[in-house]
Motif scaffolding. Structure first.
Motif, PDB file in Angstrom:
ATOM      1  N   MET A   1      45.051  33.025  44.093  1.00  0.00           N
ATOM      2  CA  MET A   1      43.617  33.677  44.509  1.00  0.00           C
ATOM      3  C   MET A   1      43.881  34.630  45.344  1.00  0.00           C
ATOM      4  SD  MET A   1      40.390  31.338  45.641  1.00  0.00           S
ATOM      5  CE  MET A   1      39.113  32.124  46.308  1.00  0.00           C
ATOM      6  N   ASN A   2      43.360  35.864  45.336  1.00  0.00           N
ATOM      7  CA  ASN A   2      43.401  37.081  46.266  1.00  0.00           C
ATOM      8  C   ASN A   2      42.267  37.175  47.009  1.00  0.00           C
ATOM      9  OD1 ASN A   2      46.119  37.650  45.569  1.00  0.00           O
ATOM     10  ND2 ASN A   2      45.387  39.322  44.095  1.00  0.00           N
ATOM     11  N   VAL A   3      42.244  37.485  48.183  1.00  0.00           N
ATOM     12  CA  VAL A   3      40.947  37.974  48.950  1.00  0.00           C
ATOM     13  C   VAL A   3      40.279  38.739  48.042  1.00  0.00           C
ATOM     14  CG1 VAL A   3      41.920  40.267  49.811  1.00  0.00           C
ATOM     15  CG2 VAL A   3      40.161  38.948  50.867  1.00  0.00           C
ATOM     16  N   PRO A   4      38.707  38.320  48.004  1.00  0.00           N
ATOM     17  CA  PRO A   4      37.866  38.893  47.151  1.00  0.00           C
ATOM     18  C   PRO A   4      37.523  40.686  47.456  1.00  0.00           C
ATOM     19  CG  PRO A   4      37.107  36.976  47.870  1.00  0.00           C
ATOM     20  CD  PRO A   4      38.035  37.216  48.557  1.00  0.00           C
ATOM     21  N   ARG A   5      37.703  41.245  46.432  1.00  0.00           N
ATOM     22  CA  ARG A   5      37.938  42.689  46.596  1.00  0.00           C
ATOM     23  C   ARG A   5      36.387  43.091  47.073  1.00  0.00           C
ATOM     24  NH1 ARG A   5      40.999  46.899  44.989  1.00  0.00           N
ATOM     25  NH2 ARG A   5      40.126  48.856  44.375  1.00  0.00           N
ATOM     26  N   TYR A   6      35.379  42.582  46.893  1.00  0.00           N
ATOM     27  CA  TYR A   6      33.892  43.001  47.488  1.00  0.00           C
ATOM     28  C   TYR A   6      33.979  42.720  48.836  1.00  0.00           C
ATOM     29  CZ  TYR A   6      32.629  38.127  47.780  1.00  0.00           C
ATOM     30  OH  TYR A   6      32.393  36.512  47.839  1.00  0.00           O
ATOM     31  N   LEU A   7      35.044  41.999  49.505  1.00  0.00           N
ATOM     32  CA  LEU A   7      34.977  41.791  51.009  1.00  0.00           C
ATOM     33  C   LEU A   7      35.469  42.835  51.954  1.00  0.00           C
ATOM     34  CD1 LEU A   7      35.506  38.037  51.397  1.00  0.00           C
ATOM     35  CD2 LEU A   7      33.425  39.042  51.691  1.00  0.00           C
ATOM     36  N   LEU A   8      36.366  43.635  50.851  1.00  0.00           N
ATOM     37  CA  LEU A   8      37.101  44.762  51.394  1.00  0.00           C
ATOM     38  C   LEU A   8      36.329  46.153  51.500  1.00  0.00           C
ATOM     39  CD1 LEU A   8      40.572  44.027  49.870  1.00  0.00           C
ATOM     40  CD2 LEU A   8      39.704  43.232  52.079  1.00  0.00           C
ATOM     41  N   PRO A  63      46.994  41.336  49.147  1.00  0.00           N
ATOM     42  CA  PRO A  63      48.447  40.660  49.278  1.00  0.00           C
ATOM     43  C   PRO A  63      49.637  41.432  48.894  1.00  0.00           C
ATOM     44  CG  PRO A  63      47.441  39.484  47.662  1.00  0.00           C
ATOM     45  CD  PRO A  63      46.433  40.455  48.139  1.00  0.00           C
ATOM     46  N   ASN A  64      49.489  42.470  48.209  1.00  0.00           N
ATOM     47  CA  ASN A  64      50.520  43.513  47.611  1.00  0.00           C
ATOM     48  C   ASN A  64      50.751  44.833  48.273  1.00  0.00           C
ATOM     49  OD1 ASN A  64      48.246  44.427  46.765  1.00  0.00           O
ATOM     50  ND2 ASN A  64      49.118  44.742  44.417  1.00  0.00           N
ATOM     51  N   LEU A  65      50.100  44.963  49.500  1.00  0.00           N
ATOM     52  CA  LEU A  65      50.117  46.013  50.398  1.00  0.00           C
ATOM     53  C   LEU A  65      51.284  46.525  50.741  1.00  0.00           C
ATOM     54  CD1 LEU A  65      47.697  48.003  51.858  1.00  0.00           C
ATOM     55  CD2 LEU A  65      48.149  46.539  53.700  1.00  0.00           C
ATOM     56  N   ASP A  66      51.656  47.728  50.621  1.00  0.00           N
ATOM     57  CA  ASP A  66      53.028  48.446  50.999  1.00  0.00           C
ATOM     58  C   ASP A  66      52.502  49.149  52.437  1.00  0.00           C
ATOM     59  OD1 ASP A  66      55.489  49.315  51.189  1.00  0.00           O
ATOM     60  OD2 ASP A  66      54.891  51.051  49.698  1.00  0.00           O
ATOM     61  N   HIS A  88      51.990  38.136  55.852  1.00  0.00           N
ATOM     62  CA  HIS A  88      51.334  37.941  54.429  1.00  0.00           C
ATOM     63  C   HIS A  88      51.003  36.531  54.609  1.00  0.00           C
ATOM     64  CE1 HIS A  88      53.326  41.531  52.720  1.00  0.00           C
ATOM     65  NE2 HIS A  88      54.265  41.366  53.834  1.00  0.00           N
ATOM     66  N   HIS A  89      49.531  36.291  54.466  1.00  0.00           N
ATOM     67  CA  HIS A  89      49.095  35.118  54.438  1.00  0.00           C
ATOM     68  C   HIS A  89      48.900  34.309  52.748  1.00  0.00           C
ATOM     69  CE1 HIS A  89      48.011  35.387  58.331  1.00  0.00           C
ATOM     70  NE2 HIS A  89      47.470  36.441  58.584  1.00  0.00           N
ATOM     71  N   THR A  90      49.684  33.307  52.457  1.00  0.00           N
ATOM     72  CA  THR A  90      49.627  32.917  51.200  1.00  0.00           C
ATOM     73  C   THR A  90      49.368  31.358  51.493  1.00  0.00           C
ATOM     74  OG1 THR A  90      51.992  32.461  51.024  1.00  0.00           O
ATOM     75  CG2 THR A  90      51.139  34.469  50.277  1.00  0.00           C
ATOM     76  N   ALA A  91      49.030  30.702  50.551  1.00  0.00           N
ATOM     77  CA  ALA A  91      48.967  29.232  50.525  1.00  0.00           C
ATOM     78  C   ALA A  91      48.817  28.654  49.101  1.00  0.00           C
ATOM     79  CB  ALA A  91      47.410  28.851  51.110  1.00  0.00           C
ATOM     80  N   PRO A  92      50.125  28.622  48.502  1.00  0.00           N
ATOM     81  CA  PRO A  92      50.335  28.187  47.015  1.00  0.00           C
ATOM     82  C   PRO A  92      49.576  26.876  46.802  1.00  0.00           C
ATOM     83  CG  PRO A  92      52.488  29.127  47.993  1.00  0.00           C
ATOM     84  CD  PRO A  92      51.354  28.884  49.324  1.00  0.00           C
ATOM     85  N   GLY A  93      48.796  26.766  45.750  1.00  0.00           N
ATOM     86  CA  GLY A  93      47.971  25.567  45.577  1.00  0.00           C
ATOM     87  C   GLY A  93      46.949  25.264  46.295  1.00  0.00           C
ATOM     88  N   LEU A  94      46.426  25.936  47.262  1.00  0.00           N
ATOM     89  CA  LEU A  94      45.150  25.472  47.897  1.00  0.00           C
ATOM     90  C   LEU A  94      44.286  26.768  47.495  1.00  0.00           C
ATOM     91  CD1 LEU A  94      46.618  25.138  51.420  1.00  0.00           C
ATOM     92  CD2 LEU A  94      45.608  23.298  49.764  1.00  0.00           C
ATOM     93  N   PRO A  95      42.610  26.379  47.677  1.00  0.00           N
ATOM     94  CA  PRO A  95      41.792  27.221  47.262  1.00  0.00           C
ATOM     95  C   PRO A  95      41.557  28.279  48.276  1.00  0.00           C
ATOM     96  CG  PRO A  95      40.917  25.337  47.873  1.00  0.00           C
ATOM     97  CD  PRO A  95      42.532  25.018  47.914  1.00  0.00           C
TER      98      PRO A  95
END
Length: 105
Positions: A1-8, A63-66, A88-95
């Motif tokens: 799950m990526n950060v919601p685009r509407y928040l950016l 998350p894919n920002l260069d 890079h903030h990731t949390a595999p398996g967490l919502p």
């Protein structure tokens, strides 16, 4: 799950740092209109060499920002700054959303 685009809500321009040459730092082509959330606050962070430095802008993006450290960033208000550190903030398996956090000068 990526950060919601509407928040950016902000749009920034990034010139990715590609290394140094005999003529100084080299940058990739500018990427304009990058969706981000920008907070211009003063914080103490560590640079890539471990020194404590002052960050005056923090950026949350997809998350894919260069944007490696030393990249040039143009903020929504037109101010040009330099990336100090990237997380890079990731949390595999967490919502929770994945994102990239950039601390800038």
């Amino acid at each position: 799950m990526n950060v919601p685009r509407y928040l950016l809500r902000h749009r920034i321009t990034i010139e990715p740092y590609r290394g140094d040459s005999a003529y100084g730092p080299q940058f990739g082509p500018p990427v304009e209109g990058v969706p981000a959330l920008v907070a211009e606050t003063v914080r103490t962070v560590r640079d890539r060499e471990g020194r404590e430095v002052t960050s005056t802008a923090q950026i949350i993006a997809a998350p894919n920002l260069d944007c490696p450290a030393e990249s040039r960033i143009t903020l929504p208000n037109g101010r040009t700054t330099k990336a100090i550190s990237i997380a890079h903030h990731t949390a595999p398996g967490l919502p929770v959303p994945q994102c990239t956090e950039v601390s800038a000068e």
